[in-house]
Design a protein around this motif. Structure first.
Motif, PDB file in Angstrom:
ATOM      1  N   GLN A   2       0.515  -1.559   0.006  1.00 12.88           N
ATOM      2  CA  GLN A   2       0.016   0.168  -0.008  1.00 12.88           C
ATOM      3  C   GLN A   2       1.131   1.396   0.127  1.00 12.88           C
ATOM      4  OE1 GLN A   2      -2.748   0.234  -0.794  1.00 12.88           O
ATOM      5  NE2 GLN A   2      -3.237   2.634  -0.311  1.00 12.88           N
ATOM      6  N   THR A   3       1.406   0.805   0.595  1.00 12.66           N
ATOM      7  CA  THR A   3       2.569   2.342   0.759  1.00 12.66           C
ATOM      8  C   THR A   3       3.274   2.866  -0.681  1.00 12.66           C
ATOM      9  OG1 THR A   3       3.455   1.812   3.366  1.00 12.66           O
ATOM     10  CG2 THR A   3       5.051   3.266   1.830  1.00 12.66           C
ATOM     11  N   MET A   4       3.843   1.551  -1.794  1.00 12.38           N
ATOM     12  CA  MET A   4       4.810   1.651  -2.487  1.00 12.38           C
ATOM     13  C   MET A   4       3.417   2.144  -3.588  1.00 12.38           C
ATOM     14  SD  MET A   4       7.909   0.714  -2.421  1.00 12.38           S
ATOM     15  CE  MET A   4       8.138   1.297  -4.269  1.00 12.38           C
ATOM     16  N   ARG A   5       2.282   1.580  -3.262  1.00 11.98           N
ATOM     17  CA  ARG A   5       1.329   2.769  -4.467  1.00 11.98           C
ATOM     18  C   ARG A   5       0.477   3.673  -4.084  1.00 11.98           C
ATOM     19  NH1 ARG A   5      -3.414  -2.047  -2.525  1.00 11.98           N
ATOM     20  NH2 ARG A   5      -4.652  -0.345  -4.786  1.00 11.98           N
ATOM     21  N   ALA A   6       0.750   4.373  -3.085  1.00  5.98           N
ATOM     22  CA  ALA A   6       1.056   5.940  -2.425  1.00  5.98           C
ATOM     23  C   ALA A   6       1.760   6.487  -2.933  1.00  5.98           C
ATOM     24  CB  ALA A   6       0.282   5.534  -0.836  1.00  5.98           C
ATOM     25  N   THR A   7       2.918   5.504  -3.346  1.00  2.00           N
ATOM     26  CA  THR A   7       4.177   6.917  -3.189  1.00  2.00           C
ATOM     27  C   THR A   7       3.931   6.846  -5.186  1.00  2.00           C
ATOM     28  OG1 THR A   7       5.499   5.782  -1.915  1.00  2.00           O
ATOM     29  CG2 THR A   7       6.533   6.929  -3.059  1.00  2.00           C
ATOM     30  N   GLY A   9       1.917   6.809  -7.180  1.00  2.01           N
ATOM     31  CA  GLY A   9       0.906   8.229  -7.228  1.00  2.01           C
ATOM     32  C   GLY A   9       1.211   9.418  -6.554  1.00  2.01           C
ATOM     33  N   ALA A  10       1.246   9.523  -5.604  1.00  2.00           N
ATOM     34  CA  ALA A  10       2.205  10.971  -5.155  1.00  2.00           C
ATOM     35  C   ALA A  10       3.264  11.345  -6.323  1.00  2.00           C
ATOM     36  CB  ALA A  10       2.730  11.183  -3.902  1.00  2.00           C
ATOM     37  N   LEU A  11       4.193  10.408  -6.628  1.00  2.00           N
ATOM     38  CA  LEU A  11       4.642  11.028  -8.035  1.00  2.00           C
ATOM     39  C   LEU A  11       4.416  11.005  -9.389  1.00  2.00           C
ATOM     40  CD1 LEU A  11       7.709   8.057  -7.147  1.00  2.00           C
ATOM     41  CD2 LEU A  11       7.861  10.538  -6.589  1.00  2.00           C
ATOM     42  N   ILE A  12       3.285  10.641  -9.535  1.00  2.00           N
ATOM     43  CA  ILE A  12       3.106  10.995 -10.776  1.00  2.00           C
ATOM     44  C   ILE A  12       2.011  11.691 -10.469  1.00  2.00           C
ATOM     45  CG2 ILE A  12       0.753  10.039 -12.145  1.00  2.00           C
ATOM     46  CD1 ILE A  12       1.580   7.192 -11.197  1.00  2.00           C
ATOM     47  N   TRP A 148       3.790  -3.432  -8.445  1.00  2.00           N
ATOM     48  CA  TRP A 148       3.121  -3.102  -6.922  1.00  2.00           C
ATOM     49  C   TRP A 148       1.811  -3.006  -6.897  1.00  2.00           C
ATOM     50  CZ3 TRP A 148       7.799  -0.473  -8.242  1.00  2.00           C
ATOM     51  CH2 TRP A 148       8.703  -1.230  -7.363  1.00  2.00           C
ATOM     52  N   GLY A 149       0.755  -3.184  -7.968  1.00  2.00           N
ATOM     53  CA  GLY A 149      -0.607  -3.091  -7.809  1.00  2.00           C
ATOM     54  C   GLY A 149      -0.873  -1.609  -8.813  1.00  2.00           C
ATOM     55  N   ALA A 150      -2.402  -1.548  -8.683  1.00  2.00           N
ATOM     56  CA  ALA A 150      -2.539   0.269  -9.471  1.00  2.00           C
ATOM     57  C   ALA A 150      -2.105   1.210  -7.960  1.00  2.00           C
ATOM     58  CB  ALA A 150      -4.391   0.254  -9.574  1.00  2.00           C
ATOM     59  N   PRO A 151      -1.398   2.138  -9.064  1.00  2.00           N
ATOM     60  CA  PRO A 151      -0.997   3.337  -8.141  1.00  2.00           C
ATOM     61  C   PRO A 151      -2.570   4.060  -7.141  1.00  2.00           C
ATOM     62  CG  PRO A 151      -0.894   4.080  -9.584  1.00  2.00           C
ATOM     63  CD  PRO A 151      -0.986   2.301 -10.044  1.00  2.00           C
ATOM     64  N   THR A 152      -2.083   3.921  -5.752  1.00  2.00           N
ATOM     65  CA  THR A 152      -3.732   5.051  -5.499  1.00  2.00           C
ATOM     66  C   THR A 152      -3.515   6.598  -5.221  1.00  2.00           C
ATOM     67  OG1 THR A 152      -2.872   4.548  -3.215  1.00  2.00           O
ATOM     68  CG2 THR A 152      -4.181   2.835  -3.701  1.00  2.00           C
ATOM     69  N   PHE A 153      -3.840   7.550  -5.284  1.00  2.00           N
ATOM     70  CA  PHE A 153      -3.755   8.990  -5.338  1.00  2.00           C
ATOM     71  C   PHE A 153      -4.234   9.327  -3.977  1.00  2.00           C
ATOM     72  CE2 PHE A 153      -3.325   8.013  -9.197  1.00  2.00           C
ATOM     73  CZ  PHE A 153      -3.068   8.130 -10.011  1.00  2.00           C
ATOM     74  N   MET A 161       4.835  15.320  -1.525  1.00  2.00           N
ATOM     75  CA  MET A 161       4.912  14.871  -3.199  1.00  2.00           C
ATOM     76  C   MET A 161       5.434  15.937  -2.983  1.00  2.00           C
ATOM     77  SD  MET A 161       7.419  12.714  -3.839  1.00  2.00           S
ATOM     78  CE  MET A 161       7.256  11.039  -2.879  1.00  2.00           C
ATOM     79  N   MET A 162       4.739  17.476  -3.371  1.00  2.00           N
ATOM     80  CA  MET A 162       5.130  18.197  -4.135  1.00  2.00           C
ATOM     81  C   MET A 162       6.122  19.274  -4.041  1.00  2.00           C
ATOM     82  SD  MET A 162       1.610  19.008  -6.354  1.00  2.00           S
ATOM     83  CE  MET A 162      -0.064  18.786  -4.847  1.00  2.00           C
TER      84      MET A 162
END
Length: 220
Positions: A2-7, A9-12, A148-153, A161-162
């Motif tokens: 979940q952490t990787m997916r959230a990361t 999304g934040a990077l995107i 790691w699965g679909a990214p979460t936003f 991250m911004m």
């Protein structure tokens, strides 16, 4: 995961700032007002923010961490004018040289039995045969979409991250100018700096596009 997916999304989301500022040439306009007097404090504050994370790791193995700091300062600041075939090796590659020297030094300490009677925490931090970094590493690792699965936003992750991206923009601008200086080249023009910032932001949206096309292929 979940952490990787959230990361992801934040990077995107945050990389879109780099693309907009870079390719619209807005960063070229902003970079004209930058000076070492303004850029150095920003980069220094970033380093000081990592102080509480870095120095406890150094303190966990003082006999390796402290020589690393001393050798790095000596090579990068006091021996940077030493040239090999007219190339300032120590000025450009001081960190890589330090890492190689300290790995050899740490392996000698491990092979000589310097940590046989030390605490378990010290052995884990200092010995080169306890981390299993080399033995557990894959020879070839190919990343792929949805690893790691679909990214979460999430808004909180994206705004955090911004903020980091805005600091990295200033740091990258200084790095471009420093690289030109070390390579004995002319300083890059403002529009070149802006395009470089845009290219830095291209990585994660491209990954998002691959992910999106993969999902379209699955459902269509």
């Amino acid at each position: 995961l979940q952490t990787m997916r959230a990361t992801q999304g934040a990077l995107i989301v945050s990389s879109s700032i780099q693309i907009i500022l870079g390719y619209s040439q807005l960063w070229a306009i902003c970079s004209r007002f930058f000076s070492p007097l303004g850029m150095v404090p920003v980069v220094s504050l970033v380093g000081l923010g990592l102080f509480e994370r870095g120095f406890p790791v150094v303190a966990s193995c003082v006999e390796i961490g402290l020589p690393m700091l001393i050798i790095f300062v000596v090579l990068s600041q006091y021996l940077k004018h030493v040239h090999v075939r007219h190339v300032p090796i120590l000025e450009r590659f001081s960190l890589l040289v330090c890492i190689a020297l300290l790995w050899v030094y740490a392996h000698i300490l491990t092979a000589s039995g310097a940590y046989h009677h030390t605490a378990l925490h010290t052995q884990i931090s200092c010995r080169t045969d306890r981390s299993n970094l080399i033995s557990s590493a894959l020879w070839i690792s190919i990343p792929y979409p949805l690893q790691w699965g679909a990214p979460t936003f999430n808004a909180d992750h994206a705004f955090g991250m911004m903020a980091a991206v805005m600091v990295s923009l200033i740091e990258s601008t200084g790095a471009f100018k420093a690289a030109a200086r070390l390579a004995s080249a002319t300083p890059p023009p403002a529009y070149v700096l802006s395009r470089g910032i845009g290219w830095q932001g291209n990585r994660y949206p491209t990954g998002w596009a691959i992910w999106h096309c993969d999902w379209l292929y699955r459902f269509c």
